[in-house]
Design an enzyme around this catalytic site. Structure first.
Site, PDB file in Angstrom:
ATOM      1  N   ARG A 146       0.860  -1.509   0.103  1.00 32.42           N
ATOM      2  CA  ARG A 146       0.012   0.123   0.005  1.00 32.42           C
ATOM      3  C   ARG A 146       0.816   1.305  -0.066  1.00 32.42           C
ATOM      4  O   ARG A 146       2.320   1.267   0.258  1.00 32.42           O
ATOM      5  CB  ARG A 146      -0.889   0.058   1.142  1.00 32.42           C
ATOM      6  CG  ARG A 146      -0.275   0.271   2.473  1.00 32.42           C
ATOM      7  CD  ARG A 146      -1.155   0.292   3.627  1.00 32.42           C
ATOM      8  NE  ARG A 146      -2.038   1.199   3.774  1.00 32.42           N
ATOM      9  CZ  ARG A 146      -1.851   2.406   4.632  1.00 32.42           C
ATOM     10  NH1 ARG A 146      -0.796   2.536   5.251  1.00 32.42           N
ATOM     11  NH2 ARG A 146      -2.737   3.312   4.813  1.00 32.42           N
ATOM     12  N   LYS A 177      -0.166  14.625  10.258  1.00 29.63           N
ATOM     13  CA  LYS A 177       0.885  14.624   9.116  1.00 29.63           C
ATOM     14  C   LYS A 177       1.823  15.753   9.251  1.00 29.63           C
ATOM     15  O   LYS A 177       2.669  15.864   8.478  1.00 29.63           O
ATOM     16  CB  LYS A 177       0.171  14.470   7.665  1.00 29.63           C
ATOM     17  CG  LYS A 177      -0.360  13.044   7.646  1.00 29.63           C
ATOM     18  CD  LYS A 177      -1.020  12.672   6.100  1.00 29.63           C
ATOM     19  CE  LYS A 177      -1.778  11.476   6.114  1.00 29.63           C
ATOM     20  NZ  LYS A 177      -0.945  10.396   6.093  1.00 29.63           N
TER      21      LYS A 177
END
Lengths: 346, 314
Positions: free
Chosen positions: A223, A317
């Site tokens: 992924r 993030k």
């Protein structure tokens, strides 16, 4: 294909750069104009010619420089590589996986000769030649996991499987997006994912864990994941936050295109045969905004993704502080045209 | 599926009920290594029915020359073991999945105690080889009522760590004695009938063993039963025969269902139930008691149904 390896750095003067070919093969992670977590796993069984998905362990122009950077990080902090005692067999499993894969996929760069347990390994880019006895740690200069991951791009976690859970109990982690092996070692799957916002409520982790527990040997999965990093620095660890954290504040409208990088992780998952552990290589790719917008589709799409991202994800993030400047920069490359499906450039 | 096309290299009857099969790569290539406790699923093309049964690997995990399994003939089963015993001969080609391990050794253990009954000895045979190679302390106890019921006896190697307990010969297995004097850090693994697993769990609990040091595998063959029918989301109706599992019936009807162990343990084939008027016979070890009671999920590999309608989200 013979690769020309870059002479470059990932710290101090930051001479890291991507060639035009490396830009085109960058694993851009967004297949549509918006983003939310998903269990976006697919078989890691080859991929389009020339892309990072084609080989089992991608080797690219940054290989030699990345391994030099790892050696610097390890010299400063040996705890970046750890293995609990019961994980040594998994370390040998991983060494075998990498050596056999690289020797088959890149015969011009790597060679492995096996005569029973007596192995002979040649790594031409790093100038290494080693004879050793498989499963005998006294015949290598260091443990099997450290030995092979000093020669393999990306971070590598080895996960033990027991009690219907996965436990992170060995790894080589030097190019991480703000997490630490020394902190996470011994934790289970839910514990090390605890800081991720929203995904728990979405049930993403239960589904992912169930998938992983049934992962079969010979059928690896992959992924993509992503975050943002200021300057092309591999070692964005919590231990060194004092070095890279303040760099977030050096972004200006003039330098955002060259200093702000999209950081993409190509994560693969492998069931290891002898130990039944799972290997989790996390390969990091960096691309500056300037280089991203050289592909018009990516420039448009990244603008839309980052503009519409929920605040808590931008926070998690690590780029919330610079998001307005980043979005403003990218908006100049978004003409409103539709983007084509898929992640590859037009 | 992630399968290998292998040649049956040898068929050895080792007791009236148990036969050992040896599989090799047709071109002599090395087979992938595996870990002790792993099983493979063997595909059996049986007169238009594709049967798939899981069998523990009993050969040395580090010997890539061959995979070996031991099959006990179940005359009242669905037919897979009869097919293996009566139809498979040396030289045949069969599809065999890559090894899958749902019963791995816990390599943190300071010592490993393996307790088997009946054909439940099979996963321990490869673990013995692995433990010997790792030079880890272990002991194995094999229990049966009579010597003739001890189907796995002839598979056991002659080693000082291997102990055989035959009740009729006056040396019934004493779990209290076995579990009562183990060093701290010992892990115990049990494979065999449910009663044996429960007895080990009870004894260990009484002696204060930590839960995490207990491991077990009850390898389930899908039980036969009365026929039933299921309805799919499309409205299509699938009949399940008495000696067929729901998973096999779905496969025969070319309805794709993911699977791995085919024994109710791995969770891979979990299927959502859209409507249920009747009772699902949950035979799996995967769903929790609450999930079983809710009747909103079914494991088609081992579970059956009795009642009016069962509609699956497929």
């Amino acid at each position: 294909m013979t690769i020309s390896f870059n002479d470059e750095t990932f710290r101090d003067d930051y001479t890291f750069h991507n060639s035009p070919a490396a830009i085109r093969r960058f694993p851009f992670p967004f297949d549509q104009d918006s983003y939310m977590y998903s269990v976006n796993l697919e078989p890691h069984a080859g991929g389009r010619e020339g892309t990072p998905f084609q080989k089992r362990f991608d080797v690219d122009e940054h290989y030699v420089a990345e391994m030099k950077d790892r050696a610097i990080t390890l010299a400063d902090d040996p705890l970046r590589c750890q293995s609990l005692p019961h994980m040594e067999l998994a370390g040998w499993d991983f060494l075998e996986l990498v050596m056999t894969s690289k020797a088959e996929d890149y015969p011009d760069l790597f060679t492995l000769n096996r005569d029973g347990d007596r192995w002979h390994w040649i790594n031409r880019p790093l100038g290494i030649e080693q004879r050793f006895t498989f499963l005998d740690p006294t015949t290598l200069p260091c443990g099997p996991l450290e030995y092979i991951t000093r020669q393999t791009q990306g971070d590598h976690a080895l996960l033990d499987q027991r009690d219907d859970n996965l436990w992170m109990e060995a790894g080589m982690i030097t190019s991480q997006a703000d997490w630490s092996l020394d902190f996470d070692i011994g934790m289970n799957f839910y514990e090390w994912h605890a800081p991720v916002p929203r995904a728990h409520e979405l049930g993403v982790f239960q589904r992912a864990l169930k998938f992983l527990l049934a992962l079969q040997q010979g059928a690896p999965s992959r992924r993509l994941n992503w975050t943002m990093t200021v300057n092309p620095r591999l070692d964005t660890s919590p231990e060194n936050y004092h070095k890279w954290g303040p760099e977030k504040r050096t972004i200006t409208p003039e330098n955002v295109g060259s200093k702000q990088h999209l950081r993409v992780e190509l994560q693969t998952l492998w069931r290891l045969p002898r130990s039944n552990a799972i290997a989790f290589p996390i390969r990091c790719y960096l691309l500056s905004l300037e280089d991203i917008v050289s592909q018009p589709k990516w420039g448009r799409r990244l603008h839309r993704v980052l503009r519409d991202l929920p605040d808590e994800l931008a926070e998690y993030k690590g780029f919330a502080v610079n998001r307005p400047m980043i979005v403003d920069y990218l908006s100049r490359f978004d003409d409103g045209a539709p983007t084509s499906p898929g992640i590859f450039p037009d | 599926m992630n399968a290998l096309e292998l040649r049956v290299a040898a068929v050895d009857p080792i007791s009236p009920l148990v036969t050992r099969f040896r599989f090799e790569h047709p071109e002599g290539a090395t087979l992938p290594p595996f870990s002790g406790g792993a099983h493979v699923v063997v595909e059996m093309p049986d007169d238009g029915i594709l049967r798939r049964n899981a069998y523990s690997l009993i050969s040395d995990p580090l010997d890539g020359r061959a995979y070996e399994i031991a099959v006990r003939r179940e005359d009242t089963g669905r037919g897979g073991s009869r097919f293996m015993h009566h139809r498979v001969k040396a030289g045949d080609m069969l599809r065999v999945t890559r090894p899958i391990n749902l019963f791995s050794l816990d390599l943190r253990a300071r010592k490993h105690v393996l307790i088997g009954g009946g054909i439940g000895i099979t996963p321990f045979l490869a673990q013995l080889a692995q433990l010997t190679r790792l030079q880890a302390p272990f002991e194995l106890h094999y229990a049966a009522r009579t010597r003739s019921e001890a189907a796995g006896l002839s598979l056991l190697p002659d080693m000082p760590q291997v102990h055989v307990h035959i009740s009729d010969e006056g040396n019934r297995m004493d779990l209290g004695a076995i579990l009562g004097h183990q060093p701290l850090g010992t892990h115990v693994y049990t494979c065999g009938p449910e009663g044996l697993i429960a007895a080990v769990d009870d004894t260990a609990a009484r002696l204060g063993w930590p839960r995490g040091a207990l491991h077990s595998e009850a390898f389930l063959a899908p039980p036969p039963g009365t026929p039933f029918a299921v309805t799919l989301a499309s409205g299509r109706r699938i009949e399940v025969g008495p000696h067929e599992s729901l998973l096999e019936a779905l496969e025969a009807a070319e309805v794709p269902v993911d699977w791995s162990c085919r024994g109710g343990a791995c969770g891979r084939c979990e299927t959502r139930v859209a409507a249920c008027h009747g009772r699902i016979e949950h035979n799996d070890h995967w769903l929790t008691d609450d999930e079983k009671a809710a009747q909103t999920k079914i494991m088609p590999c081992v579970s059956r149904f009795a009642g009016e309608t069962l509609t699956l989200d497929l």
